[in-house]
Design a protein around this motif. Sequence first.
Motif, PDB file in Angstrom:
ATOM      1  N   ALA A 196       0.824  -0.932  -0.162  1.00  0.00           N
ATOM      2  CA  ALA A 196      -0.285   0.039  -0.374  1.00  0.00           C
ATOM      3  C   ALA A 196       0.723   1.047  -0.343  1.00  0.00           C
ATOM      4  CB  ALA A 196      -1.274  -0.031   1.160  1.00  0.00           C
ATOM      5  N   PRO A 197       1.116   2.277  -0.860  1.00  0.00           N
ATOM      6  CA  PRO A 197       1.223   3.548  -0.700  1.00  0.00           C
ATOM      7  C   PRO A 197       1.523   4.182   0.439  1.00  0.00           C
ATOM      8  CG  PRO A 197      -0.527   3.569  -1.675  1.00  0.00           C
ATOM      9  CD  PRO A 197      -1.030   2.374  -2.144  1.00  0.00           C
ATOM     10  N   SER A 198       2.773   4.894   1.303  1.00  0.00           N
ATOM     11  CA  SER A 198       2.950   5.321   2.200  1.00  0.00           C
ATOM     12  C   SER A 198       3.193   6.454   1.309  1.00  0.00           C
ATOM     13  CB  SER A 198       3.038   5.118   3.087  1.00  0.00           C
ATOM     14  OG  SER A 198       4.734   4.559   2.464  1.00  0.00           O
ATOM     15  N   GLU A 199       2.956   7.924   2.448  1.00  0.00           N
ATOM     16  CA  GLU A 199       3.987   9.428   2.223  1.00  0.00           C
ATOM     17  C   GLU A 199       5.060   9.142   2.799  1.00  0.00           C
ATOM     18  OE1 GLU A 199       1.576  12.503  -0.042  1.00  0.00           O
ATOM     19  OE2 GLU A 199       1.805  13.146   2.531  1.00  0.00           O
ATOM     20  N   ILE A 200       6.025  10.105   2.050  1.00  0.00           N
ATOM     21  CA  ILE A 200       7.323   9.699   3.145  1.00  0.00           C
ATOM     22  C   ILE A 200       7.809  10.902   3.016  1.00  0.00           C
ATOM     23  CG2 ILE A 200      10.179   9.979   3.295  1.00  0.00           C
ATOM     24  CD1 ILE A 200       7.716   6.835   4.302  1.00  0.00           C
ATOM     25  N   ALA A 201       7.869  12.421   3.704  1.00  0.00           N
ATOM     26  CA  ALA A 201       8.652  13.648   3.863  1.00  0.00           C
ATOM     27  C   ALA A 201       9.972  13.630   4.108  1.00  0.00           C
ATOM     28  CB  ALA A 201       8.648  14.850   5.175  1.00  0.00           C
ATOM     29  N   ILE A 202      10.685  14.518   2.797  1.00  0.00           N
ATOM     30  CA  ILE A 202      12.319  14.508   2.511  1.00  0.00           C
ATOM     31  C   ILE A 202      12.509  15.850   2.954  1.00  0.00           C
ATOM     32  CG2 ILE A 202      13.560  15.276   0.168  1.00  0.00           C
ATOM     33  CD1 ILE A 202      11.651  12.161   0.428  1.00  0.00           C
ATOM     34  N   ASP A 203      13.215  15.078   4.036  1.00  0.00           N
ATOM     35  CA  ASP A 203      13.589  16.887   5.591  1.00  0.00           C
ATOM     36  C   ASP A 203      15.371  17.275   5.017  1.00  0.00           C
ATOM     37  OD1 ASP A 203      11.752  16.362   6.989  1.00  0.00           O
ATOM     38  OD2 ASP A 203      12.525  14.495   7.663  1.00  0.00           O
ATOM     39  N   ALA A 204      15.469  17.730   5.339  1.00  0.00           N
ATOM     40  CA  ALA A 204      16.792  18.644   4.579  1.00  0.00           C
ATOM     41  C   ALA A 204      17.970  17.701   4.703  1.00  0.00           C
ATOM     42  CB  ALA A 204      16.780  20.327   4.517  1.00  0.00           C
ATOM     43  N   TRP A 205      17.870  17.361   6.686  1.00  0.00           N
ATOM     44  CA  TRP A 205      19.060  17.016   7.198  1.00  0.00           C
ATOM     45  C   TRP A 205      19.199  15.565   6.643  1.00  0.00           C
ATOM     46  CZ3 TRP A 205      17.935  12.285  10.017  1.00  0.00           C
ATOM     47  CH2 TRP A 205      17.148  11.347  10.262  1.00  0.00           C
ATOM     48  N   ARG A 206      17.860  15.204   6.175  1.00  0.00           N
ATOM     49  CA  ARG A 206      18.654  13.584   5.981  1.00  0.00           C
ATOM     50  C   ARG A 206      18.863  13.296   4.585  1.00  0.00           C
ATOM     51  NH1 ARG A 206      13.894   8.670   5.454  1.00  0.00           N
ATOM     52  NH2 ARG A 206      15.597   6.806   4.806  1.00  0.00           N
ATOM     53  N   VAL A 207      19.116  14.955   3.727  1.00  0.00           N
ATOM     54  CA  VAL A 207      19.415  14.388   2.434  1.00  0.00           C
ATOM     55  C   VAL A 207      21.293  14.916   3.105  1.00  0.00           C
ATOM     56  CG1 VAL A 207      19.702  15.618   0.226  1.00  0.00           C
ATOM     57  CG2 VAL A 207      17.389  15.294   1.066  1.00  0.00           C
ATOM     58  N   LYS A 208      21.163  15.866   3.529  1.00  0.00           N
ATOM     59  CA  LYS A 208      22.818  16.485   3.969  1.00  0.00           C
ATOM     60  C   LYS A 208      23.332  14.748   4.521  1.00  0.00           C
ATOM     61  CE  LYS A 208      25.479  19.438   6.499  1.00  0.00           C
ATOM     62  NZ  LYS A 208      25.335  20.750   7.695  1.00  0.00           N
ATOM     63  N   LEU A 209      22.585  13.800   5.229  1.00  0.00           N
ATOM     64  CA  LEU A 209      23.565  13.190   5.779  1.00  0.00           C
ATOM     65  C   LEU A 209      23.577  12.010   4.071  1.00  0.00           C
ATOM     66  CD1 LEU A 209      21.604  11.867   8.828  1.00  0.00           C
ATOM     67  CD2 LEU A 209      23.802  12.997   8.750  1.00  0.00           C
ATOM     68  N   PHE A 210      22.596  11.781   3.435  1.00  0.00           N
ATOM     69  CA  PHE A 210      22.698  10.688   2.311  1.00  0.00           C
ATOM     70  C   PHE A 210      23.541  11.278   1.265  1.00  0.00           C
ATOM     71  CE2 PHE A 210      22.669   9.422  -2.244  1.00  0.00           C
ATOM     72  CZ  PHE A 210      21.666   8.495  -1.383  1.00  0.00           C
ATOM     73  N   CYS A 211      24.415  12.591   1.297  1.00  0.00           N
ATOM     74  CA  CYS A 211      25.477  13.730   0.340  1.00  0.00           C
ATOM     75  C   CYS A 211      26.489  13.408   1.615  1.00  0.00           C
ATOM     76  CB  CYS A 211      24.574  14.895   0.160  1.00  0.00           C
ATOM     77  SG  CYS A 211      23.541  14.948  -0.814  1.00  0.00           S
ATOM     78  N   GLN A 212      26.426  13.042   2.774  1.00  0.00           N
ATOM     79  CA  GLN A 212      28.361  13.087   3.238  1.00  0.00           C
ATOM     80  C   GLN A 212      28.708  11.030   2.737  1.00  0.00           C
ATOM     81  OE1 GLN A 212      27.505  13.735   7.392  1.00  0.00           O
ATOM     82  NE2 GLN A 212      27.565  15.866   7.091  1.00  0.00           N
ATOM     83  N   ALA A 213      27.549  10.613   3.469  1.00  0.00           N
ATOM     84  CA  ALA A 213      27.557   9.110   2.615  1.00  0.00           C
ATOM     85  C   ALA A 213      28.546   8.911   1.924  1.00  0.00           C
ATOM     86  CB  ALA A 213      26.499   8.488   3.304  1.00  0.00           C
ATOM     87  N   ILE A 214      27.644   9.443   0.696  1.00  0.00           N
ATOM     88  CA  ILE A 214      27.865   9.270  -0.720  1.00  0.00           C
ATOM     89  C   ILE A 214      28.790  10.463  -0.989  1.00  0.00           C
ATOM     90  CG2 ILE A 214      25.755   8.171  -1.494  1.00  0.00           C
ATOM     91  CD1 ILE A 214      25.509  10.758  -3.083  1.00  0.00           C
ATOM     92  N   GLY A 215      29.889  10.682  -0.445  1.00  0.00           N
ATOM     93  CA  GLY A 215      30.962  12.168  -0.655  1.00  0.00           C
ATOM     94  C   GLY A 215      30.517  13.019  -2.018  1.00  0.00           C
ATOM     95  N   GLU A 216      28.981  13.251  -1.402  1.00  0.00           N
ATOM     96  CA  GLU A 216      28.185  14.462  -2.640  1.00  0.00           C
ATOM     97  C   GLU A 216      28.763  15.522  -2.060  1.00  0.00           C
ATOM     98  OE1 GLU A 216      27.549  16.504  -5.370  1.00  0.00           O
ATOM     99  OE2 GLU A 216      26.805  14.693  -6.424  1.00  0.00           O
ATOM    100  N   GLU A 217      29.472  16.860  -2.494  1.00  0.00           N
ATOM    101  CA  GLU A 217      29.570  17.519  -2.924  1.00  0.00           C
ATOM    102  C   GLU A 217      28.611  19.231  -3.529  1.00  0.00           C
ATOM    103  OE1 GLU A 217      34.215  17.952  -2.151  1.00  0.00           O
ATOM    104  OE2 GLU A 217      34.444  16.410  -0.928  1.00  0.00           O
ATOM    105  N   ASP A 218      28.029  19.273  -4.000  1.00  0.00           N
ATOM    106  CA  ASP A 218      27.557  19.625  -4.639  1.00  0.00           C
ATOM    107  C   ASP A 218      27.183  20.514  -3.390  1.00  0.00           C
ATOM    108  OD1 ASP A 218      26.688  21.330  -6.423  1.00  0.00           O
ATOM    109  OD2 ASP A 218      26.366  20.708  -8.221  1.00  0.00           O
ATOM    110  N   ALA A 219      27.546  22.238  -3.050  1.00  0.00           N
ATOM    111  CA  ALA A 219      26.461  22.641  -2.435  1.00  0.00           C
ATOM    112  C   ALA A 219      24.633  23.117  -3.019  1.00  0.00           C
ATOM    113  CB  ALA A 219      27.014  23.661  -2.063  1.00  0.00           C
ATOM    114  N   VAL A 220      23.703  22.728  -4.171  1.00  0.00           N
ATOM    115  CA  VAL A 220      23.328  21.922  -4.915  1.00  0.00           C
ATOM    116  C   VAL A 220      21.831  21.593  -3.820  1.00  0.00           C
ATOM    117  CG1 VAL A 220      23.000  20.808  -6.265  1.00  0.00           C
ATOM    118  CG2 VAL A 220      21.462  22.852  -6.515  1.00  0.00           C
TER     119      VAL A 220
END
Length: 151
Positions: free
Chosen positions: A12-36
């Motif tokens: 069944a579908p569920s809705e997930i909110a995209i949080d800034a802190w989570r995106v930041k942690l993901f970027c750190q984990a994958i080594g993504e440094e683009d400030a955008v």
Amino acid sequence: MIDRSRISFESAPSEIAIDAWRVKLFCQAIGEEDAVYTQPEAARSAGHPACPVPPTFLKAIEGEHFSSAQLMSLLKVPLRGVLHAQQSFDHFAPVYVGDRIEVSRKVTDIHDKKNGAFTFIVVDTRYRRAGKPVANSRQTILVRNALEAVQ
């Protein structure tokens, strides 16, 4: 024994909110440094209304919806010997911090190779925003099966 009767099972579908802190942690984990991806000013300067998410970030929100571990439990697959073999994404629209993304997953195929030594489970995931598709993904999960020793 893998429960093949679950082919075509769809969560069944569920809705997930995209949080800034989570995106930041993901970027750190994958080594993504683009400030955008992490700085709203950089995102706006690049023409975005908010920080976009990296293309593979959508994998991270699957676990909040219906994780692969939950799926393996449903299919009666022991986690020992399970590998995330492959995943591909088709993107239709950007996803941004602040979006609410609807996620649903479907088991589309289960098949064996190497005389049953390996089972491949194919799972398709749909990501939608306000009822409109933003991406799809296809994941292949490899299960190494314990086979009886040949005498």
